[in-house]
Design an enzyme around this catalytic site. Structure first.
Site, PDB file in Angstrom:
ATOM      1  N   LYS A  54       9.577   2.207   1.911  1.00  0.00           N
ATOM      2  CA  LYS A  54       8.370   2.122   1.075  1.00  0.00           C
ATOM      3  C   LYS A  54       8.232   3.407   0.259  1.00  0.00           C
ATOM      4  O   LYS A  54       7.921   3.370  -0.938  1.00  0.00           O
ATOM      5  CB  LYS A  54       7.130   1.906   1.957  1.00  0.00           C
ATOM      6  CG  LYS A  54       7.066   0.497   2.547  1.00  0.00           C
ATOM      7  CD  LYS A  54       5.986   0.338   3.604  1.00  0.00           C
ATOM      8  CE  LYS A  54       6.029  -1.065   4.217  1.00  0.00           C
ATOM      9  NZ  LYS A  54       5.120  -1.257   5.350  1.00  0.00           N
ATOM     10  N   GLN A  98       1.023   2.267   9.035  1.00  0.00           N
ATOM     11  CA  GLN A  98       2.128   1.395   9.457  1.00  0.00           C
ATOM     12  C   GLN A  98       1.831   0.799  10.838  1.00  0.00           C
ATOM     13  O   GLN A  98       1.489   1.524  11.780  1.00  0.00           O
ATOM     14  CB  GLN A  98       3.437   2.206   9.486  1.00  0.00           C
ATOM     15  CG  GLN A  98       4.657   1.391   9.854  1.00  0.00           C
ATOM     16  CD  GLN A  98       4.989   0.298   8.821  1.00  0.00           C
ATOM     17  OE1 GLN A  98       4.933   0.521   7.630  1.00  0.00           O
ATOM     18  NE2 GLN A  98       5.337  -0.886   9.293  1.00  0.00           N
ATOM     19  N   ASP A 121      -2.907  -2.306   1.683  1.00  0.00           N
ATOM     20  CA  ASP A 121      -2.294  -3.395   2.450  1.00  0.00           C
ATOM     21  C   ASP A 121      -3.136  -4.675   2.399  1.00  0.00           C
ATOM     22  O   ASP A 121      -2.664  -5.739   2.786  1.00  0.00           O
ATOM     23  CB  ASP A 121      -2.130  -2.967   3.914  1.00  0.00           C
ATOM     24  CG  ASP A 121      -0.688  -2.571   4.216  1.00  0.00           C
ATOM     25  OD1 ASP A 121       0.221  -3.083   3.527  1.00  0.00           O
ATOM     26  OD2 ASP A 121      -0.487  -1.766   5.137  1.00  0.00           O
TER      27      ASP A 121
END
Ligand code: NAP
Length: 286
Positions: A54, A98, A121
Site C-alpha cells: 500500500k 491494518q 478504509d
C-alpha cells in the site's frame, strides 16, 4: 477461454496514474501532498506485506505517508492516542489501521475512533450509514474496487440481476448497497441460503466473497455473466486462488476477474483514491 478478462492490475495502474495528476493538483492548491497515516500493530508477516505494498503504491501516486509500526504489546489506549493525533494532523487526509489487530485490542473501538473525515478504509459506522442512506462519502475499498471493475467492462449495472455471495460488513453488505444505489436488483446470499446454485444462475452480475477456494463452479454461472472473484485462499500447494473455479467458469462467463491480479490490486488503488478524494475535499477541488 470464452470470457474476457477483467485485469485488476492494469486497471489499478490506470487509477494510480490519474491519482498522481490529482495529487499534484492538491499540492498546488494546499501546499501539501495528500497524506495517509498507516498504522500496523504486531508482527504478522502478511500484514507487513500488505502495508508495504500500500505504501509503495502511495509513493507512486504522490501521496505522503506517515508510517507507524507498533509492537504487538501496544495497548489499546496507546493506539487510541496515536489515532487522536492523526485525526488532528492537517497533513493527514486518510488513516489506515491494518487489520487484524492483536486480540487484546477491540477493533470496533479502534475503527470507530478514526475520524469519519479521514476514514480512507470506509469502515466507520458513519460512512457505512451514509452508504445505507444512498449518500456515501468514503466507500469501503474492496467493494468500491469491484464496482469500478464492473464499470470497466462497459456492462451497465442498472436493471441487472446482481447476486452477491457473502454478507460481511467489509465486502458483501457494502457491495450489495453500492449495486442497489446503481439500480441493480440485488440478492445477498450467505451460508444459510437455500439452493444457492439456482440463485447464482439467475445472476447477470455474480460477485463472490466467501473465502472458500474454487467454491463457485461452472454449473452455478449464467451464460455471459460478469463474474468478479473477491476471495483470497491458499491451495494445498500454497498457491493463491479465488472463490471461483476459474478455468471452467471462464468457459461460461462473459467477463471474469482472476486471482491474483483482480480485486486485490483494485482494493489498494481504492485506498489511494479515497485518500486523494479526501484531500481534494479539503482543498475545495471536489
Ligand atoms: P467473511 O467475513 O468470512 O464472510 C464470509 C461470508 O461468506 C459470510 O457472509 C458467510 O455467510 C458466507 N459464506 C461462507 N460460506 C458460505 C457458503 N458455503 N455458502 C454461502 N455463503 C457462505 O469474509 P470476508 O471478509 O467478506 O472475505 C471474503 C473473502 O474475500 C476472503 O477470502 C477474504 O480473504 C477475501 N477478501 C479479499 C480482499 C481483497 O482485497 N482481495 C479484501 C477483503 C476480503 P454467513 O454470514 O452466513 O456466515
Amino acid at each position: 477461454m470464452a470470457a474476457r478478462l477483467i485485469d485488476g492490475k492494469a486497471l489499478a495502474l490506470q487509477v494510480r496514474e490519474r491519482l498522481a495528476t490529482e495529487s499534484a493538483a492538491v499540492l498546488a492548491k494546499l501546499g501539501m501532498k495528500p497524506g495517509l497515516a498507516t498504522i500496523l500493530v504486531g508482527d504478522d508477516p502478511a500484514s507487513h506485506l500488505y502495508v508495504k505494498s500500500k505504501q509503495k503504491a502511495c509513493e507512486a501516486a504522490g501521496i505522503y505517508i506517515d508510517d507507524h509500526k507498533l509492537p504487538a504489546s501496544t495497548t489499546q489506549a496507546e493506539l487510541l492516542t496515536l489515532i487522536e493525533k492523526e485525526n488532528a494532523d492537517p497533513r493527514i487526509h486518510g488513516i489506515l489501521v491494518q487489520l487484524p489487530l492483536p486480540k487484546h485490542i477491540d477493533s470496533k473501538v479502534v475503527l470507530e475512533a478514526v475520524s469519519p473525515d479521514k476514514d480512507a478504509d470506509g469502515f466507520h459506522p458513519y460512512n457505512f450509514g451514509r452508504l445505507v442512506e444512498g449518500h456515501p462519502v468514503f466507500e469501503a475499498c474492496t467493494p468500491k474496487g469491484v464496482i469500478k471493475m464492473i464499470e470497466s467492462t462497459g456492462v451497465s449495472i442498472e436493471g441487472k440481476r446482481a447476486v452477491v455471495l457473502g454478507r460481511s460488513n467489509i465486502v458483501g453488505k457494502p457491495l450489495a448497497l453500492m449495486l442497489l444505489q446503481r439500480n441493480a436488483t440485488v440478492t445477498i446470499c450467505h451460508s444459510k441460503t437455500k439452493d444457492l446454485p439456482a440463485v447464482c444462475r439467475e445472476a447477470e452480475l455474480l460477485l463472490v466473497a466467501i473465502g472458500k477456494a474454487k467454491f463457485v463452479t461452472a454449473d452455478m454461472v449464467r451464460d455471459g455473466a460478469v463474474v468478479i472473484d473477491v476471495g483470497t485462499n491458499k491451495t494445498p500447494e500454497g498457491k493463491l486462488c479465488g472463490d471461483v473455479d476459474f478455468d471452467p467458469v471462464s468457459q461460461k462467463a462473459g467477463w471474469i476477474s482472476p486471482v491474483p491480479g483482480g480485486v486485490g490490486p483494485m482494493t489498494i488503488a481504492m485506498l489511494l483514491d479515497n485518500t486523494v478524494e479526501s484531500a481534494k475535499r479539503r482543498a475545495g477541488l471536489l
